[in-house]
Enzyme design. Structure first.
Site, PDB file in Angstrom:
ATOM      1  N   LYS A   1     -61.888 131.893 -34.599  1.00  0.00           N
ATOM      2  CA  LYS A   1     -62.705 130.774 -34.117  1.00  0.00           C
ATOM      3  C   LYS A   1     -62.027 129.418 -34.316  1.00  0.00           C
ATOM      4  O   LYS A   1     -62.279 128.485 -33.572  1.00  0.00           O
ATOM      5  CB  LYS A   1     -64.064 130.758 -34.828  1.00  0.00           C
TER       6      LYS A   1
ATOM      7  N   ALA B   1     -70.263 128.216 -48.149  1.00  0.00           N
ATOM      8  CA  ALA B   1     -69.563 127.096 -47.524  1.00  0.00           C
ATOM      9  C   ALA B   1     -68.412 127.587 -46.642  1.00  0.00           C
ATOM     10  O   ALA B   1     -67.340 127.005 -46.612  1.00  0.00           O
ATOM     11  CB  ALA B   1     -69.054 126.150 -48.607  1.00  0.00           C
TER      12      ALA B   1
ATOM     13  N   GLN C   1     -77.167 132.150 -29.973  1.00  0.00           N
ATOM     14  CA  GLN C   1     -75.799 131.686 -29.719  1.00  0.00           C
ATOM     15  C   GLN C   1     -75.261 132.393 -28.477  1.00  0.00           C
ATOM     16  O   GLN C   1     -74.531 131.795 -27.685  1.00  0.00           O
ATOM     17  CB  GLN C   1     -74.879 131.813 -30.950  1.00  0.00           C
TER      18      GLN C   1
HETATM   19  P1  NDP Z   1     -66.621 133.005 -44.316  1.00  0.00           P
HETATM   20  O1  NDP Z   1     -65.680 134.052 -44.775  1.00  0.00           O
HETATM   21  O2  NDP Z   1     -66.113 131.824 -43.600  1.00  0.00           O
HETATM   22  O3  NDP Z   1     -67.465 132.461 -45.591  1.00  0.00           O
HETATM   23  C1  NDP Z   1     -68.037 133.356 -46.509  1.00  0.00           C
HETATM   24  C2  NDP Z   1     -68.892 132.595 -47.506  1.00  0.00           C
HETATM   25  O4  NDP Z   1     -69.570 133.573 -48.313  1.00  0.00           O
HETATM   26  C3  NDP Z   1     -68.092 131.712 -48.479  1.00  0.00           C
HETATM   27  O5  NDP Z   1     -68.872 130.603 -48.832  1.00  0.00           O
HETATM   28  C4  NDP Z   1     -67.921 132.651 -49.682  1.00  0.00           C
HETATM   29  O6  NDP Z   1     -67.752 131.967 -50.916  1.00  0.00           O
HETATM   30  C5  NDP Z   1     -69.259 133.330 -49.690  1.00  0.00           C
HETATM   31  N1  NDP Z   1     -69.242 134.622 -50.384  1.00  0.00           N
HETATM   32  C6  NDP Z   1     -68.585 135.742 -50.007  1.00  0.00           C
HETATM   33  N2  NDP Z   1     -68.820 136.731 -50.892  1.00  0.00           N
HETATM   34  C7  NDP Z   1     -69.646 136.219 -51.846  1.00  0.00           C
HETATM   35  C8  NDP Z   1     -70.243 136.740 -53.004  1.00  0.00           C
HETATM   36  N3  NDP Z   1     -70.061 138.007 -53.388  1.00  0.00           N
HETATM   37  N4  NDP Z   1     -71.041 135.932 -53.747  1.00  0.00           N
HETATM   38  C9  NDP Z   1     -71.266 134.652 -53.355  1.00  0.00           C
HETATM   39  N5  NDP Z   1     -70.702 134.085 -52.268  1.00  0.00           N
HETATM   40  C10 NDP Z   1     -69.911 134.860 -51.509  1.00  0.00           C
HETATM   41  O7  NDP Z   1     -67.718 133.800 -43.434  1.00  0.00           O
HETATM   42  P2  NDP Z   1     -68.677 133.216 -42.293  1.00  0.00           P
HETATM   43  O8  NDP Z   1     -69.202 131.911 -42.720  1.00  0.00           O
HETATM   44  O9  NDP Z   1     -68.000 133.340 -40.986  1.00  0.00           O
HETATM   45  O10 NDP Z   1     -69.841 134.330 -42.290  1.00  0.00           O
HETATM   46  C11 NDP Z   1     -70.754 134.401 -43.366  1.00  0.00           C
HETATM   47  C12 NDP Z   1     -71.885 135.353 -42.982  1.00  0.00           C
HETATM   48  O11 NDP Z   1     -72.566 134.827 -41.860  1.00  0.00           O
HETATM   49  C13 NDP Z   1     -71.429 136.737 -42.572  1.00  0.00           C
HETATM   50  O12 NDP Z   1     -72.317 137.681 -43.135  1.00  0.00           O
HETATM   51  C14 NDP Z   1     -71.547 136.731 -41.065  1.00  0.00           C
HETATM   52  O13 NDP Z   1     -71.798 138.012 -40.524  1.00  0.00           O
HETATM   53  C15 NDP Z   1     -72.762 135.839 -40.891  1.00  0.00           C
HETATM   54  N6  NDP Z   1     -72.822 135.178 -39.592  1.00  0.00           N
HETATM   55  C16 NDP Z   1     -73.955 135.346 -38.851  1.00  0.00           C
HETATM   56  C17 NDP Z   1     -74.066 134.746 -37.626  1.00  0.00           C
HETATM   57  C18 NDP Z   1     -75.302 134.977 -36.819  1.00  0.00           C
HETATM   58  O14 NDP Z   1     -75.275 134.684 -35.605  1.00  0.00           O
HETATM   59  N7  NDP Z   1     -76.385 135.437 -37.408  1.00  0.00           N
HETATM   60  C19 NDP Z   1     -73.002 133.898 -37.071  1.00  0.00           C
HETATM   61  C20 NDP Z   1     -71.855 133.732 -37.963  1.00  0.00           C
HETATM   62  C21 NDP Z   1     -71.783 134.368 -39.169  1.00  0.00           C
HETATM   63  P3  NDP Z   1     -66.287 131.474 -51.412  1.00  0.00           P
HETATM   64  O15 NDP Z   1     -66.012 130.231 -50.628  1.00  0.00           O
HETATM   65  O16 NDP Z   1     -66.465 131.227 -52.856  1.00  0.00           O
HETATM   66  O17 NDP Z   1     -65.348 132.600 -51.089  1.00  0.00           O
END
Ligand code: NDP
Length: 295
Positions: A75, A137, A263
């Site tokens: 993206k 984040a 979306q």
């Molecule tokens: P990213 O990889 O960009 O971000 C992941 C985030 O989750 C980071 O803030 C990370 O923290 C945090 N995280 C991951 N594992 C853990 C954990 N075990 N405990 C606490 N925090 C955690 O992913 P995206 O933002 O792209 O996606 C996030 C979620 O959103 C996914 O489940 C995805 O499927 C969903 N999503 C849903 C959409 C929809 O249309 N409904 C659209 C886009 C995404 P850290 O920074 O510390 O690693």
């Protein structure tokens, strides 16, 4: 023998690039809408390997695609190959929808819009003047934070395991939109206070997503109160542990299926320039919910 005449030389082509794409439900959504509206367009998922993004994008242009969606992990990287990027997508630092017109590529981000539409439809209220806490984040958080600020949220608190990423999102919002964002790490007492005082709590982390169904986005149980609206961007499972706990406390709970749905709807409207009516959307959404919950 039945003749399958769904695809012809006139059929418009759209699709999805990403990796992996095996589990995407987007073709179900887009192809169902096209069938319902009698629009001659087909949506295909296309897996693109790490070094193949540039070739894939120029290939889609050369093949006269109408447009395409972009998913993880491209993206952000895809932005290099787009001619015109919308203001929202630039702020969000991500493009998830591309339209191709007269050989030019136009990039949009429909995730924030999808979230906002789903929130309003499913909660019956708006984001204006709300105190919102976001857990996480990453990419989804960034799109949602920008949208929250654009829609007039009173306060946006970003809490993340890696605090520097929360800080980065808040700087983006405060410097480019409105100075309403603050960030905390897991160990800050202010994080607990913000959670208690908020009107809306959003999980934007992937913690709790299948197969990590016991995952929870915060290191300790959250003291939800019944007046809060609790949103999880995760849609598989349809009710995460986070949403289950919030529901037990009497909160209004919403999962990420509506965000995913809207979306996609905005992308469809961008490609076809057809505005989908409310009744049709309700009908497709209920079918979409049944299909995704049974897959
Ligand atoms: P990213 O990889 O960009 O971000 C992941 C985030 O989750 C980071 O803030 C990370 O923290 C945090 N995280 C991951 N594992 C853990 C954990 N075990 N405990 C606490 N925090 C955690 O992913 P995206 O933002 O792209 O996606 C996030 C979620 O959103 C996914 O489940 C995805 O499927 C969903 N999503 C849903 C959409 C929809 O249309 N409904 C659209 C886009 C995404 P850290 O920074 O510390 O690693």
């Amino acid at each position: 023998m039945n003749i399958d005449s769904r695809v012809s030389g006139k059929t418009k082509l759209v699709g999805l690039i990403g990796n992996p794409v095996e589990h995407t439900v987007s073709p179900l959504l887009h192809n169902t809408i096209s069938s319902k509206l009698g629009i001659d367009m087909i949506y295909v998922p296309m897996k693109v390997e790490k070094d193949g993004l540039m070739d894939a994008v120029s290939g889609l242009k050369a093949l006269n695609f109408t447009g395409f969606n972009v998913t993880v992990p491209y993206k952000n990287e895809v932005m290099k190959f787009i001619d015109d990027i919308s203001k929202d997508a630039l702020l969000m630092g991500a493009v998830n929808t591309v339209k191709i017109m007269n050989g030019r590529l136009y990039g949009y981000n429909t995730d924030g819009e999808g979230f906002s539409r789903s929130f309003k439809e499913e909660s019956g209220t708006t984001l204006k003047d709300k105190k919102v806490v976001m857990l996480g984040a990453g990419g989804a958080a960034r799109a949602i934070a920008v949208k929250l600020a654009l829609e007039g949220a009173k306060k946006i608190t970003v809490i993340n395991r890696t605090v520097s990423k929360a800080e980065e999102i808040c700087q983006l919002v405060n410097n480019n939109l409105h100075p309403v964002a603050e960030h905390y790490g897991w160990d800050d007492v202010e994080a607990d206070v913000s959670l208690e005082e908020s009107d809306v709590i959003i999980n934007t982390t992937s913690s709790g997503m299948f197969p990590d169904v016991n995952g929870y986005p915060y290191p300790k149980p959250i003291n939800f109160s019944a007046r809060q609206i609790v949103y999880d961007v995760i849609y598989n499972p349809s009710k995460t542990r986070f949403l289950e706990e919030a529901e037990r406390c009497g909160c209004t709970v919403i999962n990420g299926l509506g965000m995913l749905f809207y979306q996609g709807i905005y992308a469809y409207e961008i490609w076809t320039e057809v505005k989908l009516g409310e009744e049709l959307l309700k009908d497709i959404f209920s079918q979409f919910r049944c299909i995704t919950e049974s897959t």
